[in-house]
Design a protein around this motif. Structure first.
Motif, mmCIF file in Angstrom:
data_model
loop_
_atom_site.group_PDB
_atom_site.id
_atom_site.type_symbol
_atom_site.label_atom_id
_atom_site.label_comp_id
_atom_site.label_asym_id
_atom_site.label_seq_id
_atom_site.Cartn_x
_atom_site.Cartn_y
_atom_site.Cartn_z
ATOM 1 N N THR A 1 0.869 -1.146 -0.110
ATOM 2 C CA THR A 1 0.022 -0.035 0.026
ATOM 3 C C THR A 1 0.795 1.057 0.208
ATOM 4 O O THR A 1 1.782 1.349 0.827
ATOM 5 C CB THR A 1 -1.108 -0.041 1.380
ATOM 6 O OG1 THR A 1 -1.749 -1.124 1.415
ATOM 7 C CG2 THR A 1 -1.850 1.163 1.231
ATOM 8 N N LYS A 2 0.687 2.246 -0.832
ATOM 9 C CA LYS A 2 1.332 3.391 -0.915
ATOM 10 C C LYS A 2 0.546 4.520 -0.317
ATOM 11 O O LYS A 2 -0.832 4.599 -0.410
ATOM 12 C CB LYS A 2 1.517 3.714 -2.432
ATOM 13 C CG LYS A 2 2.563 2.811 -3.150
ATOM 14 C CD LYS A 2 4.132 3.054 -2.866
ATOM 15 C CE LYS A 2 4.756 2.323 -3.931
ATOM 16 N NZ LYS A 2 6.171 2.787 -4.068
ATOM 17 N N ILE A 3 1.349 5.530 0.357
ATOM 18 C CA ILE A 3 0.611 6.534 0.827
ATOM 19 C C ILE A 3 1.303 7.770 0.238
ATOM 20 O O ILE A 3 2.334 8.212 0.590
ATOM 21 C CB ILE A 3 0.930 6.365 2.386
ATOM 22 C CG1 ILE A 3 0.537 5.023 3.085
ATOM 23 C CG2 ILE A 3 0.455 7.602 3.295
ATOM 24 C CD1 ILE A 3 1.122 4.518 4.300
ATOM 25 N N LEU A 4 0.301 8.868 -0.122
ATOM 26 C CA LEU A 4 0.874 10.010 -0.528
ATOM 27 C C LEU A 4 0.986 11.090 0.732
ATOM 28 O O LEU A 4 -0.107 10.838 1.739
ATOM 29 C CB LEU A 4 -0.307 10.674 -1.224
ATOM 30 C CG LEU A 4 -0.035 12.002 -2.020
ATOM 31 C CD1 LEU A 4 1.155 11.762 -3.032
ATOM 32 C CD2 LEU A 4 -1.129 12.524 -2.576
ATOM 33 N N ILE A 5 1.880 11.554 0.947
ATOM 34 C CA ILE A 5 2.244 12.391 2.180
ATOM 35 C C ILE A 5 2.575 13.723 2.223
ATOM 36 O O ILE A 5 3.449 14.092 1.064
ATOM 37 C CB ILE A 5 3.294 11.495 3.229
ATOM 38 C CG1 ILE A 5 3.382 12.318 4.704
ATOM 39 C CG2 ILE A 5 4.654 11.471 2.436
ATOM 40 C CD1 ILE A 5 4.149 11.542 5.573
ATOM 41 N N SER A 6 2.109 14.908 2.706
ATOM 42 C CA SER A 6 2.605 16.074 2.785
ATOM 43 C C SER A 6 4.163 16.184 2.958
ATOM 44 O O SER A 6 4.630 15.712 3.706
ATOM 45 C CB SER A 6 1.733 17.010 3.561
ATOM 46 O OG SER A 6 0.493 17.022 3.422
ATOM 47 N N ALA A 7 4.788 17.143 2.083
ATOM 48 C CA ALA A 7 6.242 17.303 1.981
ATOM 49 C C ALA A 7 6.658 17.872 3.435
ATOM 50 O O ALA A 7 7.679 17.485 4.153
ATOM 51 C CB ALA A 7 6.668 17.842 1.007
ATOM 52 N N CYS A 8 5.799 18.882 3.785
ATOM 53 C CA CYS A 8 6.097 19.537 5.053
ATOM 54 C C CYS A 8 6.004 18.403 6.463
ATOM 55 O O CYS A 8 6.787 18.541 7.394
ATOM 56 C CB CYS A 8 5.142 20.560 5.386
ATOM 57 S SG CYS A 8 3.309 20.206 5.550
ATOM 58 N N ALA B 1 -0.777 10.558 -6.853
ATOM 59 C CA ALA B 1 -1.357 9.538 -6.336
ATOM 60 C C ALA B 1 -1.632 8.324 -7.277
ATOM 61 O O ALA B 1 -1.294 7.314 -6.908
ATOM 62 C CB ALA B 1 -2.438 9.781 -5.267
ATOM 63 N N ILE B 2 -2.522 8.687 -8.244
ATOM 64 C CA ILE B 2 -2.837 7.415 -9.234
ATOM 65 C C ILE B 2 -1.796 6.772 -9.868
ATOM 66 O O ILE B 2 -1.443 5.757 -9.852
ATOM 67 C CB ILE B 2 -4.034 8.127 -9.979
ATOM 68 C CG1 ILE B 2 -5.174 8.458 -9.255
ATOM 69 C CG2 ILE B 2 -3.985 7.113 -11.260
ATOM 70 C CD1 ILE B 2 -6.051 9.274 -10.512
ATOM 71 N N GLY B 3 -0.721 7.610 -10.297
ATOM 72 C CA GLY B 3 0.482 7.304 -11.101
ATOM 73 C C GLY B 3 1.336 6.349 -10.132
ATOM 74 O O GLY B 3 2.006 5.307 -10.456
ATOM 75 N N THR B 4 1.221 6.598 -8.850
ATOM 76 C CA THR B 4 2.061 5.687 -7.906
ATOM 77 C C THR B 4 1.235 4.453 -7.323
ATOM 78 O O THR B 4 1.859 3.910 -6.386
ATOM 79 C CB THR B 4 2.823 6.447 -7.128
ATOM 80 O OG1 THR B 4 2.173 7.509 -6.315
ATOM 81 C CG2 THR B 4 3.906 7.550 -7.830
ATOM 82 N N GLY B 5 0.113 4.750 -7.306
ATOM 83 C CA GLY B 5 -0.859 3.493 -6.682
ATOM 84 C C GLY B 5 -1.190 3.834 -5.257
ATOM 85 O O GLY B 5 -1.217 2.843 -4.481
ATOM 86 N N CYS B 6 -1.129 5.085 -4.959
ATOM 87 C CA CYS B 6 -1.472 5.399 -3.430
ATOM 88 C C CYS B 6 -2.892 5.097 -3.111
ATOM 89 O O CYS B 6 -3.805 5.737 -3.957
ATOM 90 C CB CYS B 6 -1.143 6.841 -3.144
ATOM 91 S SG CYS B 6 0.395 7.345 -3.306
ATOM 92 N N SER B 7 -3.296 4.352 -2.133
ATOM 93 C CA SER B 7 -4.562 4.046 -1.739
ATOM 94 C C SER B 7 -5.073 5.366 -0.487
ATOM 95 O O SER B 7 -6.405 5.596 -0.456
ATOM 96 C CB SER B 7 -4.814 2.900 -1.173
ATOM 97 O OG SER B 7 -4.265 1.710 -1.850
ATOM 98 N N TYR B 8 -4.012 5.967 0.106
ATOM 99 C CA TYR B 8 -4.389 6.635 1.004
ATOM 100 C C TYR B 8 -3.320 8.017 1.083
ATOM 101 O O TYR B 8 -2.270 7.823 0.242
ATOM 102 C CB TYR B 8 -3.612 5.955 2.357
ATOM 103 C CG TYR B 8 -4.486 4.801 2.929
ATOM 104 C CD1 TYR B 8 -5.883 4.887 3.027
ATOM 105 C CD2 TYR B 8 -3.908 3.729 2.749
ATOM 106 C CE1 TYR B 8 -6.689 3.632 3.404
ATOM 107 C CE2 TYR B 8 -4.391 2.253 3.145
ATOM 108 C CZ TYR B 8 -5.731 2.495 3.199
ATOM 109 O OH TYR B 8 -6.479 1.152 3.532
ATOM 110 N N ALA B 9 -3.798 8.900 1.571
ATOM 111 C CA ALA B 9 -3.055 10.257 1.692
ATOM 112 C C ALA B 9 -3.039 10.832 3.130
ATOM 113 O O ALA B 9 -4.058 10.759 3.856
ATOM 114 C CB ALA B 9 -3.387 11.502 0.827
#
Length: 165
Positions: free
Chosen positions: A3-10, A98-106
Motif C-alpha cells: 500500500t502506498k501513501i501520499l504524504i505532505s512534504a512538510c 497518487a494515481i500514478g504511484t498507486g496510492c490508496s491513502y493520503a
C-alpha cells in the motif's frame, strides 16, 4: 502489493509551507513506511509552481475545497490575490501523482487550504478554524483516495497494518 501513501512534504520535514517552515511528524509508522518504500511525498502548492515562502492563502467566505472544485468558491491570498487556479492545478498534480504511484491513502497536514481534511481556516485570516477539507484533500477523497490528517496517523497505521495481515 504494498500500500502506498501520499504524504505532505512538510510532514516529512521539508521546509515548503507558506511561511518557509516544515511541520515534521515523528511517528514509528512513518519510519517503517519510509523503509518499506510506501511514502510518496508532495507539496501540492510547490508542484503547481508556488514559491517558498509565499503569502498565506485561505478559501474565501467560509467555503471548502469541494466548493472550490465546483467553481462556487475562490482561494485568496491575504492581500486579496486570487490563487484559485494554482490551487486547482496543485490538487490535479497531487491526484495524478497518487494515481500514478498507486496510492490508496493520503496523509496530509491539517488546516491547509490544499491539504486540510479535518479543518481549514474560514477565509478571514483571523486564525478561526472551521470543519472542512482543502482543495487537494477534497479532490483526492472524491477520487477514492482516503485522506487522513496528521492527527489521524494512528487510524491510518491501523488500517495499513490490517491490510498487511
Amino acid at each position: 502489493m504494498t500500500t502506498k501513501i501520499l504524504i505532505s512534504a512538510c510532514l516529512m520535514g521539508h521546509a515548503v509551507r507558506y511561511d518557509g517552515q516544515a511541520k515534521p511528524l515523528v511517528h514509528p509508522a512513518l519510519d517503517r513506511w519510509r523503509q518499506e518504500g510506501r511514502l510518496v511525498t508532495i507539496c501540492p502548492e510547490m508542484s503547481a509552481g508556488m514559491p517558498v515562502p509565499r503569502l498565506p492563502a485561505e478559501i474565501a467566505a467560509g467555503s471548502t475545497g469541494a466548493d472550490v472544485l465546483s467553481g462556487a468558491a475562490r482561494v485568496l491570498e491575504r492581500d486579496g490575490g486570487d490563487v484559485t487556479a494554482v490551487f486547482l492545478q496543485a490538487a490535479e498534480n497531487a491526484l495524478a501523482l497518487a494515481i500514478g504511484t498507486g496510492c490508496s491513502y493520503a496523509l496530509l497536514i491539517d488546516g491547509s487550504p490544499s491539504c486540510g481534511s479535518g479543518f481549514i481556516y474560514d477565509g478571514s485570516f483571523s486564525g478561526r478554524r472551521q470543519p472542512g477539507e482543502g482543495v487537494t484533500a477534497a479532490l483526492l477523497n472524491a477520487n477514492g483516495i482516503q485522506v487522513f490528517s496528521d492527527r489521524e496517523i494512528e487510524t491510518l497505521a491501523a488500517r495499513v497494518e490490517a491490510e498487511a495481515e
